[in-house]
Design an enzyme around this catalytic site. Structure first.
Site, PDB file in Angstrom:
ATOM      1  N   ARG A   1      43.073  42.465  38.845  1.00  0.00           N
ATOM      2  CA  ARG A   1      42.127  41.661  38.063  1.00  0.00           C
ATOM      3  C   ARG A   1      42.516  40.184  38.071  1.00  0.00           C
ATOM      4  O   ARG A   1      41.659  39.306  37.940  1.00  0.00           O
ATOM      5  CB  ARG A   1      42.018  42.198  36.630  1.00  0.00           C
ATOM      6  CG  ARG A   1      40.945  41.492  35.834  1.00  0.00           C
ATOM      7  CD  ARG A   1      40.517  42.220  34.582  1.00  0.00           C
ATOM      8  NE  ARG A   1      39.508  41.432  33.885  1.00  0.00           N
ATOM      9  CZ  ARG A   1      38.815  41.838  32.839  1.00  0.00           C
ATOM     10  NH1 ARG A   1      38.997  43.048  32.357  1.00  0.00           N
ATOM     11  NH2 ARG A   1      37.920  41.052  32.263  1.00  0.00           N
TER      12      ARG A   1
ATOM     13  N   HIS B   1      42.579  24.953  35.209  1.00  0.00           N
ATOM     14  CA  HIS B   1      43.009  24.796  33.817  1.00  0.00           C
ATOM     15  C   HIS B   1      43.793  23.504  33.623  1.00  0.00           C
ATOM     16  O   HIS B   1      43.695  22.851  32.586  1.00  0.00           O
ATOM     17  CB  HIS B   1      43.891  25.984  33.382  1.00  0.00           C
ATOM     18  CG  HIS B   1      43.085  27.204  33.055  1.00  0.00           C
ATOM     19  ND1 HIS B   1      43.583  28.481  33.204  1.00  0.00           N
ATOM     20  CD2 HIS B   1      41.815  27.346  32.608  1.00  0.00           C
ATOM     21  CE1 HIS B   1      42.639  29.340  32.845  1.00  0.00           C
ATOM     22  NE2 HIS B   1      41.565  28.678  32.486  1.00  0.00           N
TER      23      HIS B   1
ATOM     24  N   GLU C   1      44.252  44.018  33.357  1.00  0.00           N
ATOM     25  CA  GLU C   1      44.878  42.997  34.211  1.00  0.00           C
ATOM     26  C   GLU C   1      46.369  43.223  34.416  1.00  0.00           C
ATOM     27  O   GLU C   1      47.209  42.373  34.140  1.00  0.00           O
ATOM     28  CB  GLU C   1      44.619  41.583  33.652  1.00  0.00           C
ATOM     29  CG  GLU C   1      44.858  40.506  34.712  1.00  0.00           C
ATOM     30  CD  GLU C   1      44.314  39.137  34.338  1.00  0.00           C
ATOM     31  OE1 GLU C   1      43.164  39.040  33.901  1.00  0.00           O
ATOM     32  OE2 GLU C   1      45.074  38.179  34.494  1.00  0.00           O
TER      33      GLU C   1
ATOM     34  N   LYS D   1      36.820  41.051  28.170  1.00  0.00           N
ATOM     35  CA  LYS D   1      37.740  40.068  27.566  1.00  0.00           C
ATOM     36  C   LYS D   1      36.970  39.291  26.508  1.00  0.00           C
ATOM     37  O   LYS D   1      35.903  38.725  26.795  1.00  0.00           O
ATOM     38  CB  LYS D   1      38.263  39.096  28.620  1.00  0.00           C
ATOM     39  CG  LYS D   1      39.338  39.678  29.509  1.00  0.00           C
ATOM     40  CD  LYS D   1      39.930  38.587  30.387  1.00  0.00           C
ATOM     41  CE  LYS D   1      40.954  39.147  31.355  1.00  0.00           C
ATOM     42  NZ  LYS D   1      41.444  38.121  32.305  1.00  0.00           N
TER      43      LYS D   1
ATOM     44  N   ASN E   1      41.081  35.022  39.040  1.00  0.00           N
ATOM     45  CA  ASN E   1      41.489  33.678  38.616  1.00  0.00           C
ATOM     46  C   ASN E   1      41.651  32.716  39.790  1.00  0.00           C
ATOM     47  O   ASN E   1      42.304  31.676  39.629  1.00  0.00           O
ATOM     48  CB  ASN E   1      42.797  33.756  37.827  1.00  0.00           C
ATOM     49  CG  ASN E   1      42.574  34.409  36.490  1.00  0.00           C
ATOM     50  OD1 ASN E   1      41.648  34.065  35.765  1.00  0.00           O
ATOM     51  ND2 ASN E   1      43.395  35.391  36.164  1.00  0.00           N
TER      52      ASN E   1
END
Ligand code: NAD
Ligand code: GLY
Length: 361
Positions: free
Chosen positions: A239, A250, A235, A141, A243
């Site tokens: 995947r 976030h 993803e 990424k 997170n």
């Protein structure tokens, strides 16, 4: 030195993990053309650039450098363009290599530049923060921020090789090392109870920067990530488990303003919120929640965030990239070492988990 492979068929690549690695010998098979652009920043370049320039020049390659200012606030289109300027001004061709020497900011920017320059050139990752060694340098990424959202512009661009040298972590500030440990703890909580037990035994060594312990933690973390990326590069499914803690995290980062809390710090408190909600859902025990908080605290990471109005917190969570068809999906813990991604959770319990892990007035 230990070696791991990210198994992506013809794009399979190694991750070399150890101390005082020899860049000359390790990079040689992975530099295909004659030209190498090293992208670094004003903090890392004075520490490590000369070593890599010398090693690559000794291979008979032409080396040019692009040194960016240091900070997340420069991870933008204007500073990405400086990499293109340097590549064009140096007359670099389609068989050149872009080498990222730095933390996740440099890795993401250099990688994205390599994906775009002449529609894609070779890319090498030399991550110099713990966070970038265990997370951002592996899996492809890459990208930059947009004023309206973090990491919103980017590409998948797998490197040719990743070189993770523990001796380069000696100069890393303690707070940055702890932020990297948040991502290490994440791998244990989401998929590996044996690793969690190992971390509980070695967390003090890790916090003190013991290179052997760090190498083992990086190896185990990258092994997890490599396996998940090999199964689900783009993803579409598992995947997203990487997170864990990130949706809550976030929201904390966004509310406080990027740079106030480090990403790893916000993820740490985010993982506590995810574990707390998992306990309220009846999936993990009070002991498991205490175990989660304990390992995070021992890594010198925060387990509560400042007070954030609930409406603001929820609004930031709704911007998450995992929102599908308007529905929020969360990574939660069905058990310690077993994460799931789910849209089936009790919103009232989620609100309680957020409020319970904030500083109280
Ligand atoms: P960073 O790149 O900003 O590095 C942190 C600080 O440490 C910087 O000041 C840097 O100059 C300094 N530094 C780096 N190496 C050093 C060393 N060896 N000695 C002394 N100082 C050093 O931050 P980071 O935590 O490495 O990365 C965060 C970035 O990574 C964010 O932009 C995030 O979005 C991105 N990220 C990407 C992925 C991905 O999969 N691509 C995953 C996680 C995070
Ligand atoms: N950092 C999450 C991922 O690479 O998917």
């Amino acid at each position: 030195m230990q070696t791991l492979y990210v198994e992506l068929g013809e794009r399979r690549y190694p991750i070399f993990i150890g101390s005082d690695l020899d860049p000359n010998a390790l990079l040689e098979p992975y530099i295909h053309g004659r030209q190498v652009m090293i992208v670094s920043n004003e903090t890392v370049a004075p520490l490590y650039l000369a070593r890599y320039v010398a090693a690559i020049e000794a291979l008979g390659k032409t080396v040019a450098t692009c040194i960016l200012p240091d900070g997340e606030k420069y991870k933008n289109i204007e500073h990405l363009n400086l990499i293109f300027d340097a590549l064009l001004a140096s007359g670099f061709n389609r068989d050149c290599t872009v080498l990222a020497l730095g933390g996740g900011v440099i890795g993401d920017m250099a990688g994205f530049a390599s994906a775009c320059f002449q529609r894609g050139v070779y890319f090498i990752q030399v991550p110099t923060t713990l966070l970038s060694q265990v997370d951002s340098s592996v899996g492809g990424k890459t990208g930059i921020n947009h004023p309206l959202g973090k990491n919103m512009i980017g590409a998948f661009q797998q490197p040719q090789v990743v070189l993770a040298d523990m001796s380069q972590l000696k100069t890393l500030p303690a707070r940055e090392l702890s932020a990297g440990l948040a991502e290490v703890i994440k791998y244990a909580l989401l998929g590996d109870t044996d690793f969690l037990t190992w971390l509980e035994q070695h967390i003090d060594d890790l916090v003190q920067g013991d290179e052997a312990a760090l190498a083992e933690a990086v190896y185990r973390s990258c092994a997890h990530k490599a396996r998940i990326v090999a199964n689900d590069e783009k993803e579409q499914g598992e995947r997203a488990l990487l997170n864990l803690g990130h949706t809550f995290g976030h929201a904390i980062e966004s509310y406080l303003g990027y740079g106030e809390w480090l990403h790893g710090e916000a993820v740490a408190t985010g993982m506590v919120m995810a574990a707390d909600l998992s306990q309220r859902m009846g999936w993990i025990s009070a002991e498991d929640l205490a175990r989660t908080k304990n390992i995070i605290q021992r890594a010198n990471l925060p387990i509560v965030c400042p007070q954030i109005p609930l409406d603001d917190f929820l609004a930031y969570m709704a911007h998450d990239k995992k929102v599908l068809n308007g529905q929020l999906r969360l990574v939660l813990m069905q058990a310690v070492g077993q994460a799931i991604i789910t849209k089936t959770f009790d919103v009232e319990l989620m609100k309680q988990a957020i409020l319970a892990n904030q500083e109280q007035a």
